[in-house]
Design an enzyme around this catalytic site. Structure first.
Site, PDB file in Angstrom:
ATOM      1  N   ASP A  12       0.828  -1.205   0.000  1.00  0.00           N
ATOM      2  CA  ASP A  12       0.000   0.000   0.000  1.00  0.00           C
ATOM      3  C   ASP A  12       0.868   1.263   0.000  1.00  0.00           C
ATOM      4  O   ASP A  12       1.914   1.308   0.650  1.00  0.00           O
ATOM      5  CB  ASP A  12      -0.897  -0.014   1.239  1.00  0.00           C
ATOM      6  CG  ASP A  12      -2.013   1.015   1.163  1.00  0.00           C
ATOM      7  OD1 ASP A  12      -2.276   1.542   0.070  1.00  0.00           O
ATOM      8  OD2 ASP A  12      -2.635   1.288   2.205  1.00  0.00           O
ATOM      9  N   HIS A  29       3.614   3.805  -8.726  1.00  0.00           N
ATOM     10  CA  HIS A  29       3.485   2.384  -9.077  1.00  0.00           C
ATOM     11  C   HIS A  29       4.777   1.868  -9.719  1.00  0.00           C
ATOM     12  O   HIS A  29       5.225   0.756  -9.417  1.00  0.00           O
ATOM     13  CB  HIS A  29       2.304   2.175 -10.019  1.00  0.00           C
ATOM     14  CG  HIS A  29       0.974   2.488  -9.408  1.00  0.00           C
ATOM     15  ND1 HIS A  29       0.532   1.895  -8.247  1.00  0.00           N
ATOM     16  CD2 HIS A  29      -0.010   3.347  -9.793  1.00  0.00           C
ATOM     17  CE1 HIS A  29      -0.670   2.360  -7.937  1.00  0.00           C
ATOM     18  NE2 HIS A  29      -1.016   3.251  -8.859  1.00  0.00           N
ATOM     19  N   LEU A 122      11.494 -20.321  -4.673  1.00  0.00           N
ATOM     20  CA  LEU A 122      10.529 -19.372  -4.110  1.00  0.00           C
ATOM     21  C   LEU A 122       9.287 -19.390  -4.980  1.00  0.00           C
ATOM     22  O   LEU A 122       9.380 -19.368  -6.205  1.00  0.00           O
ATOM     23  CB  LEU A 122      11.115 -17.956  -4.088  1.00  0.00           C
ATOM     24  CG  LEU A 122      10.152 -16.810  -3.729  1.00  0.00           C
ATOM     25  CD1 LEU A 122       9.709 -16.893  -2.278  1.00  0.00           C
ATOM     26  CD2 LEU A 122      10.797 -15.445  -4.004  1.00  0.00           C
TER      27      LEU A 122
END
Length: 224
Positions: A12, A29, A122
């Site tokens: 966020d 962003h 991962l």
């Protein structure tokens, strides 16, 4: 010391960071993507097996269309440029959510999942067009359709996170203290860390600090 297997993150603050420092939400962003790369590398270094990133919620469609288009273009470019490198690093990509995007983005997401399906260092779960309430409703619909017993085990089998362990940690940046329809079932016993910093300002040092704090938390799971 607590073992750490799965970290979930609500990233966020990109837009607020962009407006504050670059006069553009989109620039926030773009900068936030750099933080994603830092956290991926750090997760590998710390032998974390699952990293779930809340990239776009079902509620995010309410944002301006220009911003949504920019976000998806950013993801398209990232996958086009970085997928080979991700694959070489033995990283698996899995999408949580519903692929209702452009033909190009849907293709890239499907291709990324297929190409990396056998990778094991991962697993990055990208929560895209994801909402936990919809996930739970659809899980119950599957149970009803298949005429099987309603219990925790069967519900979990029908969630999009089937075969993924519940997060040990949830991190939310941006100085906001809520779950925002993210992994509501799966986070029942996760340790939650709310971070004041906006996502593009979140550093590896901040990440390691949370990991260290988590490892020393006494986890009771209902026991004394």
């Amino acid at each position: 010391m607590n073992p750490l297997n799965h970290v979930a993150i609500i990233m966020d603050g990109n837009g607020r960071w962009g407006l504050k420092y670059r006069n553009s939400r989109n620039e926030g962003h773009k900068e936030g993507l750099k933080t994603v790369e830092i956290i991926i590398k750090s997760s590998i270094k710390n032998k974390i097996k699952f990293l779930t990133l809340y990239a776009f919620s079902t509620e995010n469609w309410k944002r301006p269309k220009k911003e949504i288009n920019y976000l998806f273009k950013l993801l398209e470019n990232f996958l086009s440029r970085k997928l080979d490198d991700i694959h070489k690093q033995n990283i698996r990509i899995k999408v949580l959510g519903y692929k209702k995007f452009s033909k190009k983005l849907n293709f890239l997401l499907n291709f990324a999942e297929k190409k990396t399906i056998k990778n094991s260092k991962l697993q990055i779960n990208l929560a895209l067009n994801y909402g936990s309430k919809s996930e739970l409703i659809n899980a119950f619909k599957k149970i009803k359709r298949n005429k099987i017993k309603i219990n925790e085990k069967n519900l979990e089998k029908n969630l999009q996170t089937n075969n993924i362990p519940d997060p040990d940690i949830l991190i939310r940046t941006g100085n906001t203290k809520r779950l925002s329809n993210f992994l509501l079932w799966q986070l029942a016993y996760s340790e939650i860390f709310f971070e004041k910093k906006l996502w593009p300002a979140f550093t590896e040092k901040d990440y390691i600090k949370i990991i260290k704090e988590y490892k020393n938390v006494k986890r009771n799971f209902g026991r004394i």
